[in-house]
Design an enzyme around this catalytic site. Structure first.
Site, PDB file in Angstrom:
ATOM      1  N   GLY A  87       0.816  -1.205   0.000  1.00 47.66           N
ATOM      2  CA  GLY A  87       0.000   0.000   0.000  1.00 47.66           C
ATOM      3  C   GLY A  87       0.851   1.257   0.000  1.00 47.66           C
ATOM      4  N   LEU A  88       0.338   2.295   0.657  1.00 44.48           N
ATOM      5  CA  LEU A  88       1.005   3.596   0.732  1.00 44.48           C
ATOM      6  C   LEU A  88       1.253   4.176  -0.656  1.00 44.48           C
ATOM      7  CD1 LEU A  88       3.594   2.927   3.607  1.00 44.48           C
ATOM      8  CD2 LEU A  88       1.358   4.026   3.769  1.00 44.48           C
ATOM      9  N   CYS A  89       0.270   4.027  -1.537  1.00 44.68           N
ATOM     10  CA  CYS A  89       0.407   4.567  -2.889  1.00 44.68           C
ATOM     11  C   CYS A  89      -0.856   5.305  -3.313  1.00 44.68           C
ATOM     12  CB  CYS A  89       0.768   3.471  -3.884  1.00 44.68           C
ATOM     13  SG  CYS A  89      -0.213   1.959  -3.768  1.00 44.68           S
ATOM     14  N   GLY A  90      -1.466   5.998  -2.357  1.00 52.09           N
ATOM     15  CA  GLY A  90      -2.633   6.813  -2.677  1.00 52.09           C
ATOM     16  C   GLY A  90      -3.827   5.984  -3.119  1.00 52.09           C
TER      17      GLY A  90
END
Length: 286
Positions: A87-90
């Site tokens: 994750g951590l990709c908007g």
């Protein structure tokens, strides 16, 4: 107002988070360059091969047509959702999930719609909303043409064996680091080129047109899927770099606000102490 110790702790926490997001941004930027070069170099070949096969397939008649161009009644659909493993990709993964669910609930409502997930994030969410027949997230461990070709071959087998009447790809197409375009693309059956195809008659075929088509179509489909996965891979790093850049900016702004709040609270505390001292001295004098 929070006491000085609490504010100091928050400043330390935000500063640590800012360092992490800044480091992740730089890592994604380094990976993006390599992924961007790969998809940019591949696109012209993949697009031209697809165009050639569409022209050839459209010019074949009847029994000479490819088994991969069989446009039968659509009752069973397989959606290949290409997401990321992390994750951590908007909104990168969320957009793919939304588009996949739109195919399930709107475009192909009332039909059997299954999912094949390429990426852990898609598998985790779509598994709760529909039927995921397979999870091929391990392809990102070694993203090569041969590894993706195995998945493409499975998709071709599903179609030719009649397990599904249509197979669609849902992925993010890389435009630049800040922009990813959600694509919903028909994988099988092959979409023939629209309009007049007489311009394709100038080709010289050896050994024959049907044999060439039957040989090149599997390679074209494997290349098409590999391009989609490569597009998604580059888009992931672009989206993560952008998300971490914004997170770093927000953390910097929050840290500055906390420092201002800390200084104000510290000044207020010092002022109160001075007032208490002055008040005590005045009381003694009186």
């Amino acid at each position: 107002m929070a006491n000085l110790k609490e504010i100091r702790n928050r400043i330390v926490t935000v500063s640590s988070t800012m360092q992490i997001t800044s480091a992740m941004k730089m890592v994604s930027a380094a990976k993006l360059k390599k992924a961007q070069d790969a998809i940019t170099a591949m696109r012209p070949y993949a697009n031209k091969l697809t165009e050639l096969l569409q022209n050839l397939s459209a010019s074949l008649d009847g029994d000479a047509g490819s088994k991969f161009a069989d446009n039968r009644a659509v009752n069973k659909v397989l959606v290949v959702a290409i997401t990321s493993n992390r994750g951590l990709c908007g909104a990168f993964n969320t957009n793919i999930i939304k588009q996949s669910m739109a195919l399930l609930e709107d475009t192909h409502a009332g039909k059997q719609v299954d999912f094949l997930a390429i990426g852990k994030k898609g598998n985790d969410i779509l598994g709760k909303k529909g039927n995921v027949i397979a999870n091929r997230s391990q392809v990102y461990d070694d993203l090569t043409f041969d590894n993706v070709a195995v998945i493409a071959q499975d998709l071709m087998n599903h179609f030719t064996e009649g397990n599904y009447d249509r197979i669609e790809l849902v992925y993010n197409k890389f435009k630049n680091a800040a922009t990813q375009i959600v694509m919903s693309e028909q994988f099988l059956p092959i979409v023939p080129v629209e309009g007049d195809t007489s311009g394709a008659a100038d080709y010289i075929f050896e050994p024959s047109k049907p044999e060439i088509v039957e040989e090149l179509i599997p390679k074209s489909l494997k290349t098409q899927l590999y391009k989609a996965v490569r597009d998604s891979f580059a888009s992931e790093h672009g989206a993560r770099m952008t998300a971490m850049h914004k997170a770093t900016d927000n953390a910097t702004e929050l840290r500055d606000q906390l420092k201002l709040t800390y200084n104000k609270a510290r000044q207020a505390a010092i002022t109160n102490e001075i007032l208490e001292i002055v008040g005590g001295a005045e009381a003694l004098n009186n």
